[in-house]
Write a protein that holds these residues in place. Structure first.
Motif, mmCIF file in Angstrom:
data_model
loop_
_atom_site.group_PDB
_atom_site.id
_atom_site.type_symbol
_atom_site.label_atom_id
_atom_site.label_comp_id
_atom_site.label_asym_id
_atom_site.label_seq_id
_atom_site.Cartn_x
_atom_site.Cartn_y
_atom_site.Cartn_z
ATOM 1 N N CYS A 185 -5.628 -19.764 -14.656
ATOM 2 C CA CYS A 185 -4.314 -19.750 -14.026
ATOM 3 C C CYS A 185 -4.186 -18.517 -13.138
ATOM 4 N N VAL A 186 -3.043 -18.432 -12.476
ATOM 5 C CA VAL A 186 -2.708 -17.261 -11.662
ATOM 6 C C VAL A 186 -1.982 -16.251 -12.543
ATOM 7 N N ALA A 187 -2.348 -14.985 -12.402
ATOM 8 C CA ALA A 187 -1.671 -13.925 -13.145
ATOM 9 C C ALA A 187 -1.454 -12.724 -12.230
ATOM 10 N N VAL A 188 -0.345 -12.042 -12.435
ATOM 11 C CA VAL A 188 -0.018 -10.845 -11.666
ATOM 12 C C VAL A 188 0.197 -9.700 -12.644
ATOM 13 N N SER A 189 -0.462 -8.587 -12.407
ATOM 14 C CA SER A 189 -0.228 -7.409 -13.238
ATOM 15 C C SER A 189 0.526 -6.368 -12.428
ATOM 16 N N PHE A 190 1.475 -5.717 -13.077
ATOM 17 C CA PHE A 190 2.197 -4.591 -12.489
ATOM 18 C C PHE A 190 1.949 -3.370 -13.366
ATOM 19 N N PHE A 191 1.416 -2.327 -12.762
ATOM 20 C CA PHE A 191 1.217 -1.072 -13.474
ATOM 21 C C PHE A 191 2.319 -0.118 -13.012
ATOM 22 N N VAL A 192 3.156 0.308 -13.942
ATOM 23 C CA VAL A 192 4.299 1.159 -13.625
ATOM 24 C C VAL A 192 4.129 2.469 -14.382
ATOM 25 N N PHE A 193 4.007 3.562 -13.619
ATOM 26 C CA PHE A 193 3.728 4.847 -14.259
ATOM 27 C C PHE A 193 4.147 5.987 -13.336
ATOM 28 N N ASP A 194 4.705 7.028 -13.915
ATOM 29 C CA ASP A 194 4.986 8.271 -13.194
ATOM 30 C C ASP A 194 5.846 8.049 -11.951
ATOM 31 N N GLY A 195 6.822 7.152 -12.059
ATOM 32 C CA GLY A 195 7.785 6.960 -10.981
ATOM 33 C C GLY A 195 7.360 6.051 -9.857
ATOM 34 N N ASP A 241 9.334 2.860 -3.024
ATOM 35 C CA ASP A 241 8.463 3.724 -3.813
ATOM 36 C C ASP A 241 9.051 4.036 -5.188
ATOM 37 N N ASP A 242 10.181 3.420 -5.517
ATOM 38 C CA ASP A 242 10.758 3.551 -6.848
ATOM 39 C C ASP A 242 9.989 2.638 -7.809
ATOM 40 N N GLU A 243 9.761 3.111 -9.035
ATOM 41 C CA GLU A 243 8.980 2.303 -9.970
ATOM 42 C C GLU A 243 9.623 0.952 -10.263
ATOM 43 N N TRP A 244 10.941 0.858 -10.115
ATOM 44 C CA TRP A 244 11.613 -0.412 -10.381
ATOM 45 C C TRP A 244 11.568 -1.362 -9.188
ATOM 46 N N LYS A 262 -4.204 12.215 -9.262
ATOM 47 C CA LYS A 262 -4.460 12.210 -10.684
ATOM 48 C C LYS A 262 -5.963 12.114 -10.926
ATOM 49 N N GLU A 263 -6.404 12.663 -12.026
ATOM 50 C CA GLU A 263 -7.812 12.608 -12.348
ATOM 51 C C GLU A 263 -8.224 11.201 -12.756
ATOM 52 N N ILE A 264 -7.281 10.382 -13.185
ATOM 53 C CA ILE A 264 -7.578 9.036 -13.644
ATOM 54 C C ILE A 264 -7.317 8.059 -12.507
ATOM 55 N N ASP A 265 -8.268 7.152 -12.277
ATOM 56 C CA ASP A 265 -8.112 6.145 -11.233
ATOM 57 C C ASP A 265 -7.332 4.969 -11.802
ATOM 58 N N PHE A 266 -6.007 5.068 -11.773
ATOM 59 C CA PHE A 266 -5.181 4.016 -12.348
ATOM 60 C C PHE A 266 -5.237 2.730 -11.538
#
Length: 212
Positions: A51-61, A139-142, A198-202
């Protein structure tokens, strides 16, 4: 967040419609420290259910997203790892799955870039929204809620609704998703690292190591 593809009957009925059938989405929110593996879980759901899936990663604003079809990552927007928000992948194909115009993706990318540039120049970064009626600055996390609604009527689950689930960390470690046997993700666009990044490649997480 996943949408079932129409079955044979739905496909037959679709022949008599001018517009493609509207996908019906199920929304899920990953809470706790498991949230950083949300893209891998969305990819796994997409692969398992075809199926189709969409992921949203919300972090640090701020936020990013990835779109998968049967486990294949089609398009994404990188935000955390590059100097400015960058849309990449097959945007036209991704748009066709939702029955929207590719311009939808590009307008959010353009507005997001403008807000980030203004923010870097000492402004508050609250640029105009990509579309009239959007509630949040791009650019707001919401702002991912505005984008999700326009993408496919995807809604953010209300607190207390839905099903909460936990998995066995010993047999399915959250921070190392190699056990899922997932296809390779899209390569990240080439570009200089984000200033004070950030040191992590989110945008391409997880790497297999626990960053926390």
């Amino acid at each position: 967040m996943a949408a079932e593809k129409p079955g044979a009957l739905g496909t037959l009925k679709g022949l008599f419609k001018k517009a493609p059938p509207v996908p019906v989405f199920t929304s899920a929110v990953m809470l706790g420290w498991e949230f950083h593996a949300v893209s891998s879980w969305a990819q796994a759901v997409s692969q398992e259910l075809k199926c189709v899936a969409v992921s949203f990663f919300v972090f640090d604003g701020t936020w990013n997203y990835s779109i998968f079809d049967s486990g294949e990552e089609l398009a994404a927007m990188a935000v955390y790892s590059l100097p400015e928000p960058t849309l990449y992948g097959d945007v036209e194909r991704a748009a066709s799955l939702f029955g929207v115009e590719p311009d939808l993706f590009r307008r959010y990318e353009t507005a997001f870039k403008s807000a980030v540039i203004e923010d870097g120049e000492g402004d508050d970064g609250e640029g105009p929204p990509p579309f009239p009626g959007d509630k949040y600055s791009p650019d707001d996390e919401w702002a991912h809620i505005d984008f999700a609604r326009r993408l496919g009527g995807i809604s953010y689950p209300d607190p207390g609704e839905g099903t909460e689930f936990r998995w066995d960390e010993a047999t399915a470690p959250v921070n190392n998703t190699s056990w899922m046997g997932l296809p390779a993700r899209l390569p990240m666009p080439a570009g200089p690292p984000r200033p004070r990044g950030k040191e992590i490649d989110f945008d391409n997480f997880p790497s297999g190591d626990d960053p926390f």
